[in-house]
Design an enzyme around this catalytic site. Sequence first.
Site, PDB file in Angstrom:
ATOM      1  N   ASP A  58      -0.331  -5.191   3.395  1.00  0.00           N
ATOM      2  CA  ASP A  58       0.815  -4.608   4.073  1.00  0.00           C
ATOM      3  C   ASP A  58       0.710  -3.089   4.051  1.00  0.00           C
ATOM      4  O   ASP A  58       0.603  -2.474   2.985  1.00  0.00           O
ATOM      5  CB  ASP A  58       2.109  -5.021   3.352  1.00  0.00           C
ATOM      6  CG  ASP A  58       3.323  -4.382   4.009  1.00  0.00           C
ATOM      7  OD1 ASP A  58       3.742  -4.890   5.063  1.00  0.00           O
ATOM      8  OD2 ASP A  58       3.826  -3.355   3.489  1.00  0.00           O
ATOM      9  N   THR A  86       0.806  -1.233   0.000  1.00  0.00           N
ATOM     10  CA  THR A  86       0.000   0.000   0.000  1.00  0.00           C
ATOM     11  C   THR A  86       0.835   1.277   0.000  1.00  0.00           C
ATOM     12  O   THR A  86       0.294   2.366   0.237  1.00  0.00           O
ATOM     13  CB  THR A  86      -0.957   0.041   1.215  1.00  0.00           C
ATOM     14  OG1 THR A  86      -0.154   0.074   2.409  1.00  0.00           O
ATOM     15  CG2 THR A  86      -1.906  -1.135   1.258  1.00  0.00           C
ATOM     16  N   TYR A 131       3.079   5.414   5.478  1.00  0.00           N
ATOM     17  CA  TYR A 131       2.508   5.588   4.140  1.00  0.00           C
ATOM     18  C   TYR A 131       1.395   6.634   4.158  1.00  0.00           C
ATOM     19  O   TYR A 131       0.354   6.450   4.796  1.00  0.00           O
ATOM     20  CB  TYR A 131       1.980   4.250   3.589  1.00  0.00           C
ATOM     21  CG  TYR A 131       3.036   3.151   3.515  1.00  0.00           C
ATOM     22  CD1 TYR A 131       4.405   3.464   3.524  1.00  0.00           C
ATOM     23  CD2 TYR A 131       2.687   1.821   3.447  1.00  0.00           C
ATOM     24  CE1 TYR A 131       5.372   2.473   3.459  1.00  0.00           C
ATOM     25  CE2 TYR A 131       3.654   0.811   3.381  1.00  0.00           C
ATOM     26  CZ  TYR A 131       4.997   1.160   3.397  1.00  0.00           C
ATOM     27  OH  TYR A 131       5.953   0.180   3.340  1.00  0.00           O
TER      28      TYR A 131
HETATM   29  P1  NAP Z   1       6.256  -2.817  -6.318  1.00  0.00           P
HETATM   30  O1  NAP Z   1       5.149  -3.566  -5.718  1.00  0.00           O
HETATM   31  O2  NAP Z   1       7.471  -3.568  -6.772  1.00  0.00           O
HETATM   32  O3  NAP Z   1       5.750  -1.947  -7.551  1.00  0.00           O
HETATM   33  C1  NAP Z   1       4.579  -1.187  -7.539  1.00  0.00           C
HETATM   34  C2  NAP Z   1       4.410  -0.570  -8.935  1.00  0.00           C
HETATM   35  O4  NAP Z   1       4.341  -1.619  -9.906  1.00  0.00           O
HETATM   36  C3  NAP Z   1       3.159   0.237  -9.096  1.00  0.00           C
HETATM   37  O5  NAP Z   1       3.503   1.341  -9.919  1.00  0.00           O
HETATM   38  C4  NAP Z   1       2.201  -0.692  -9.839  1.00  0.00           C
HETATM   39  O6  NAP Z   1       1.353   0.037 -10.707  1.00  0.00           O
HETATM   40  C5  NAP Z   1       3.153  -1.537 -10.635  1.00  0.00           C
HETATM   41  N1  NAP Z   1       2.658  -2.907 -10.818  1.00  0.00           N
HETATM   42  C6  NAP Z   1       2.145  -3.743  -9.887  1.00  0.00           C
HETATM   43  N2  NAP Z   1       1.810  -4.924 -10.440  1.00  0.00           N
HETATM   44  C7  NAP Z   1       2.131  -4.844 -11.745  1.00  0.00           C
HETATM   45  C8  NAP Z   1       1.996  -5.721 -12.824  1.00  0.00           C
HETATM   46  N3  NAP Z   1       1.487  -6.938 -12.696  1.00  0.00           N
HETATM   47  N4  NAP Z   1       2.413  -5.298 -14.052  1.00  0.00           N
HETATM   48  C9  NAP Z   1       2.952  -4.061 -14.222  1.00  0.00           C
HETATM   49  N5  NAP Z   1       3.083  -3.183 -13.223  1.00  0.00           N
HETATM   50  C10 NAP Z   1       2.678  -3.569 -11.989  1.00  0.00           C
HETATM   51  O7  NAP Z   1       6.806  -1.668  -5.350  1.00  0.00           O
HETATM   52  P2  NAP Z   1       6.526  -1.139  -3.884  1.00  0.00           P
HETATM   53  O8  NAP Z   1       5.214  -0.486  -3.774  1.00  0.00           O
HETATM   54  O9  NAP Z   1       7.755  -0.376  -3.523  1.00  0.00           O
HETATM   55  O10 NAP Z   1       6.554  -2.465  -2.964  1.00  0.00           O
HETATM   56  C11 NAP Z   1       5.410  -3.212  -2.649  1.00  0.00           C
HETATM   57  C12 NAP Z   1       4.985  -2.992  -1.207  1.00  0.00           C
HETATM   58  O11 NAP Z   1       6.028  -3.368  -0.311  1.00  0.00           O
HETATM   59  C13 NAP Z   1       4.742  -1.522  -0.837  1.00  0.00           C
HETATM   60  O12 NAP Z   1       3.543  -1.037  -1.398  1.00  0.00           O
HETATM   61  C14 NAP Z   1       4.809  -1.590   0.656  1.00  0.00           C
HETATM   62  O13 NAP Z   1       3.607  -2.121   1.172  1.00  0.00           O
HETATM   63  C15 NAP Z   1       5.964  -2.539   0.844  1.00  0.00           C
HETATM   64  N6  NAP Z   1       7.274  -1.825   0.992  1.00  0.00           N
HETATM   65  C16 NAP Z   1       7.923  -1.917   2.177  1.00  0.00           C
HETATM   66  C17 NAP Z   1       9.128  -1.245   2.375  1.00  0.00           C
HETATM   67  C18 NAP Z   1       9.825  -1.357   3.693  1.00  0.00           C
HETATM   68  O14 NAP Z   1      10.754  -0.578   3.939  1.00  0.00           O
HETATM   69  N7  NAP Z   1       9.422  -2.271   4.532  1.00  0.00           N
HETATM   70  C19 NAP Z   1       9.706  -0.490   1.337  1.00  0.00           C
HETATM   71  C20 NAP Z   1       9.035  -0.451   0.101  1.00  0.00           C
HETATM   72  C21 NAP Z   1       7.828  -1.131  -0.048  1.00  0.00           C
HETATM   73  P3  NAP Z   1      -0.171   0.461 -10.328  1.00  0.00           P
HETATM   74  O15 NAP Z   1      -0.157   0.907  -8.906  1.00  0.00           O
HETATM   75  O16 NAP Z   1      -0.460   1.533 -11.319  1.00  0.00           O
HETATM   76  O17 NAP Z   1      -1.041  -0.747 -10.540  1.00  0.00           O
END
Ligand code: NAP
Length: 277
Positions: free
Chosen positions: A48, A19, A53
Site C-alpha cells: 500500500d 509504506t 507518502y
Molecule cells: P502502523 O502500521 O500501525 O505502525 C507502524 C509502526 O509500527 C512503525 O513504527 C513500525 O516500526 C511499527 N511496527 C510494525 N510492526 C511492528 C511489530 N510487529 N512490532 C512492533 N512494532 C511494529 O501505522 P501506519 O504506518 O500509520 O499504518 C500502516 C499503513 O497504512 C501506512 O504505512 C500506510 O500505507 C497506510 N495508511 C493509510 C492512511 C490513509 O489515510 N489511507 C493513513 C495512515 C496509514 P518499524 O518501521 O521500525 O518496523
Amino acid sequence: MQTLQLPSGREIPLLGQGTWRMGEKASQKRAEINALRLGIDLGMTLIDTAEMYGEGGAEQIVAEAISGRRQEVFLVSKVYPFNASYQGIIKACDRSLSRLKTDYLDLYLLHWRGSIPLSETLKGLQHLKQVGKILDYGVSNFDTDDIEEAESLPGGKEIAANQVLYNLMRRGIEWDLLPWCKQRSIPIMAYSPVEQRAFVNDSKLKGIAVKHNATSTQIALSWLLHQDNVISIPKATNPKHVKENRSTLDIKLTEADILAIDHAFKPPSRKMSLAMR
Ligand code: NAP
C-alpha cells in the site's frame, strides 16, 4: 497467503505492507527496500502506497522493491483529493505509474474526500479502469454517509474497498461502516493496524501474548486478522517486525481470548464519526 474477494471477483491478500514514512530519508532507503522485499518473500505481497507518502518518494522505494517481480505483487496507490478531478486523476495516476515503474495498479484509492465532486472523481476512475491503468478502484477515509453517497453515483457500484483507521483502540467503524461494507462484500483495509507502535507495552494484551508466545503487537494484529472482511497493512522497516507481522497469521485466538480482548478494548455502543490520521 489468505485472500478476500473484491466485488470485481479479483483476490486481495489479507495481510500486506504499508509504506507511509518511507521514501523520506535517503539514509533509510536501503532498509526500506529490503523490508518490503522480505515481506514479499514471506507472502505479504499487497503493498500500500500513495502519491502523498514522501511526495512520491515512497512510490519510488516500492518501484525498487518490486523490480522484476511486479506480477507477484498486489499494488495499491492513492490519489490526493485535490488531484481527483477528471483530468487531474488521470495525470496523477500516470505520475504514480511512472514513479512505480509499472503500467497498472491493482487498486487505486481516493485518499480522502475533498472538494471535487465525487461524480467527477468516479468518472476519472472509470476511465482509468477502462484503459487498463487500474484494475479496481476504491476510497479511503470514507464514513458510512460518504460511501453510501459514492455508491449511489455512476460508477459507485464498482467501489472495491474502503481504507480506514481500524485497530483495537479504534473500533468505531464496527457500529455501522464495517457491517455496511461487509453486506456489500467491500473489504475494509485497516490502516495503522498496530496503532503506530501503541501496543508494544500494552499490559492488557500481555497475558494473551505470553500464552501464544507472541508480542502484544502481534495479538493486536492477530485480532484484526480474525475480523471478517478486513485486510491489514502494517508498515514495518525493521526486519524483525516484518517477520513478526507475517507470523501473526499463524496465531489462532480462542473464543476466550476474543472475549478478554473485547473486555479490555470495548466495541462501540453508539455511532462514532470516523477516526482519521
Ligand atoms: P502502523 O502500521 O500501525 O505502525 C507502524 C509502526 O509500527 C512503525 O513504527 C513500525 O516500526 C511499527 N511496527 C510494525 N510492526 C511492528 C511489530 N510487529 N512490532 C512492533 N512494532 C511494529 O501505522 P501506519 O504506518 O500509520 O499504518 C500502516 C499503513 O497504512 C501506512 O504505512 C500506510 O500505507 C497506510 N495508511 C493509510 C492512511 C490513509 O489515510 N489511507 C493513513 C495512515 C496509514 P518499524 O518501521 O521500525 O518496523
